[in-house]
Design a protein around this motif. Sequence first.
Motif, mmCIF file in Angstrom:
data_model
loop_
_atom_site.group_PDB
_atom_site.id
_atom_site.type_symbol
_atom_site.label_atom_id
_atom_site.label_comp_id
_atom_site.label_asym_id
_atom_site.label_seq_id
_atom_site.Cartn_x
_atom_site.Cartn_y
_atom_site.Cartn_z
ATOM 1 N N GLN A 264 0.836 -1.184 0.000
ATOM 2 C CA GLN A 264 0.000 0.000 0.000
ATOM 3 C C GLN A 264 0.874 1.237 0.000
ATOM 4 O O GLN A 264 1.982 1.214 0.548
ATOM 5 N N ILE A 265 0.376 2.278 -0.616
ATOM 6 C CA ILE A 265 1.130 3.535 -0.635
ATOM 7 C C ILE A 265 0.450 4.507 0.321
ATOM 8 O O ILE A 265 -0.732 4.822 0.158
ATOM 9 N N ARG A 266 1.186 4.928 1.317
ATOM 10 C CA ARG A 266 0.626 5.870 2.280
ATOM 11 C C ARG A 266 1.014 7.289 1.878
ATOM 12 O O ARG A 266 2.167 7.565 1.605
ATOM 13 N N VAL A 267 0.004 8.126 1.867
ATOM 14 C CA VAL A 267 0.192 9.475 1.356
ATOM 15 C C VAL A 267 -0.111 10.499 2.428
ATOM 16 O O VAL A 267 -1.019 10.328 3.236
ATOM 17 N N SER A 268 0.679 11.529 2.427
ATOM 18 C CA SER A 268 0.437 12.625 3.345
ATOM 19 C C SER A 268 0.909 13.913 2.704
ATOM 20 O O SER A 268 1.343 13.921 1.552
ATOM 21 N N SER A 269 0.834 14.995 3.443
ATOM 22 C CA SER A 269 1.324 16.259 2.924
ATOM 23 C C SER A 269 2.026 17.013 4.044
ATOM 24 O O SER A 269 1.437 17.288 5.078
ATOM 25 N N ARG A 270 3.279 17.322 3.804
ATOM 26 C CA ARG A 270 4.025 18.104 4.792
ATOM 27 C C ARG A 270 3.431 19.498 4.919
ATOM 28 O O ARG A 270 3.359 20.049 6.011
ATOM 29 N N PHE B 18 -1.498 22.870 9.523
ATOM 30 C CA PHE B 18 -2.299 22.475 10.674
ATOM 31 C C PHE B 18 -1.616 22.887 11.977
ATOM 32 O O PHE B 18 -2.254 23.389 12.900
ATOM 33 N N LEU B 19 -0.309 22.677 12.018
ATOM 34 C CA LEU B 19 0.448 23.039 13.220
ATOM 35 C C LEU B 19 0.333 24.537 13.499
ATOM 36 O O LEU B 19 0.124 24.956 14.636
ATOM 37 N N ASN C 105 -8.709 24.440 2.668
ATOM 38 C CA ASN C 105 -7.245 24.349 2.747
ATOM 39 C C ASN C 105 -6.680 23.816 1.430
ATOM 40 O O ASN C 105 -7.048 22.738 0.959
ATOM 41 N N VAL C 106 -5.758 24.562 0.829
ATOM 42 C CA VAL C 106 -5.280 24.223 -0.499
ATOM 43 C C VAL C 106 -4.482 22.917 -0.508
ATOM 44 O O VAL C 106 -4.530 22.136 -1.464
ATOM 45 N N ASP C 107 -3.762 22.645 0.581
ATOM 46 C CA ASP C 107 -2.993 21.393 0.655
ATOM 47 C C ASP C 107 -3.930 20.196 0.771
ATOM 48 O O ASP C 107 -3.662 19.124 0.225
ATOM 49 N N GLN D 14 -6.784 15.658 -2.079
ATOM 50 C CA GLN D 14 -8.028 15.177 -2.681
ATOM 51 C C GLN D 14 -7.857 14.966 -4.183
ATOM 52 O O GLN D 14 -8.314 13.977 -4.746
ATOM 53 N N LYS D 15 -7.171 15.931 -4.811
ATOM 54 C CA LYS D 15 -6.931 15.833 -6.247
ATOM 55 C C LYS D 15 -6.096 14.588 -6.571
ATOM 56 O O LYS D 15 -6.360 13.863 -7.521
#
Length: 429
Positions: free
Chosen positions: A162-168, A174-175, A240-242, A247-248
């Motif tokens: 599985q490929i786990r995806v996130s965004s720095r 968020f921080l 939130n653009v990130d 989502q895109k």
Amino acid sequence: MTEKLDVAPLRGMRDFTPVDWVFRKKLLAAFDKASTKTGFLRYETPVVDSYELFERKAGEELSDQIYEFRDKSDRHLALRPEITPTMVRLYMGLKETLPFPAKIWSFGQCFRYERPTKGRYREHFQWNIDIMGEADVSAEAWILFTAVEVMKELGFDAKDYQIRVSSRALLSGFLLKIGVTHERHAALMTLIDKKEKVDAGWLKEEMAALGLTTEQIERLFTLLETHDAAEIGNLVGSENVDYQNLQKLFSFAEALGYREYLQMDPSIIRGLSYYTGIVFEAFDTQRQFRALFGGGRYDALFSRMTGKDIPACGLGFGDGVIRELYTAKFGYPETYEGVDMIVGYYDESLQKPAMEFVQKAIELGIKTDFMLSVQNPKKFFTMANKRHAKFAAYLAPEEYAKGEIAIKNMQTGEQKNHCLTELDRNFLP
RNA sequence: GCGGAUGUAGCUCAGUUGGUUAGAGCGCUGGUUUGUGGUACCAGAUGUCGUGAGUUCGAGUCUCAUCUUCCGCCCCA
């Protein structure tokens, strides 16, 4: 007296024996085929480059794990620890000639001086694909698409990894939103990166030590443990653009047919500090091994290294972990590659006629091995076995007198004579 | 860098409280079969017991150092 030669490679270094080459060839073919299928262009850069290049990329003190040395002209050089810095150098010299945005790939050896463990060496080969000049998340989608194609070539599907995806960027935003100032983000990300491996209580204490309030820690944990896209949208705000970029990416993955491989996981960080946007890491489903491949967007790297602002994203895929995963699923090849045919002969007067026969066969595209010296039949057929030849062609006086050669099917034991000079593509029985 | 294991034939491994010329299986070489492999039978060779020192009358076995590989920690591709 000559001392006995130590046949083992240096610590953390690997020999690729003819047996190892069976898997290696398969892996290379998968990288080549997938990269080519999705329009990437191949490049290759030297293993040695100036120390300064890597320093420039790091933008800080280089890790002591780099292999560095001075050459005879006292130049400060290094063995590349990864391909990206040299790729940047190459791209800067080449960018006006390449299609834009540029999709390029490479497969090369990288070195790192560290403690070897299973599947982890001081040297490894890494497949790298990068897209330069495209800020849209479609670039990430295209990169992951190509990686999924590689895995398909190798025989792995969504049940295997599985490929786990996130965004720095999303995490950073968020921080800030919960009131954690910028200067603490780097240290915090290092902590979050450990999340899988360490105790949550310990992690929370460490975060508190960084000055986060209990409420901030709880809110952060809520985000990190959310694997549901809509839920994350609620936490960070759907405008939130990130978040919209993530989502895109998921919707593009759907269009490209690999949505089932992706999982949202906000705790994916990646160790390398140069990632700026979306990051991803692929793991085997059992979580038995380390990451298979990883990458993301690194829009700030070019400006730091070259002063030019070029958006980019890429992926690195080492040969170590995939070998472990392949072995676990299919077993590792036990022997070296065979040939279609092996050719031998009874006495020296038949050496040249046998050679002429071999030449014709090879011209027809038959993978053929040739006995360089005379072999009696017993020895020859034993060699044919050892060489894993499908067919054994043996030239002896009796057949030669009739202008023929004996060809034996090594699997069935069936043997037929064949005209020595008239070969077509299907001459093998 | 720290802690713990490990190393004997090409491979997988056995080797008793230290005791003569170091073992098995697989593989390898030769033969049974001087024009035919895989199976069978017979015979043979496997080797600085990771390396170097030390203890001992004597070390594969005990001690120390060192190297390799492996497992944690650290770090990360």
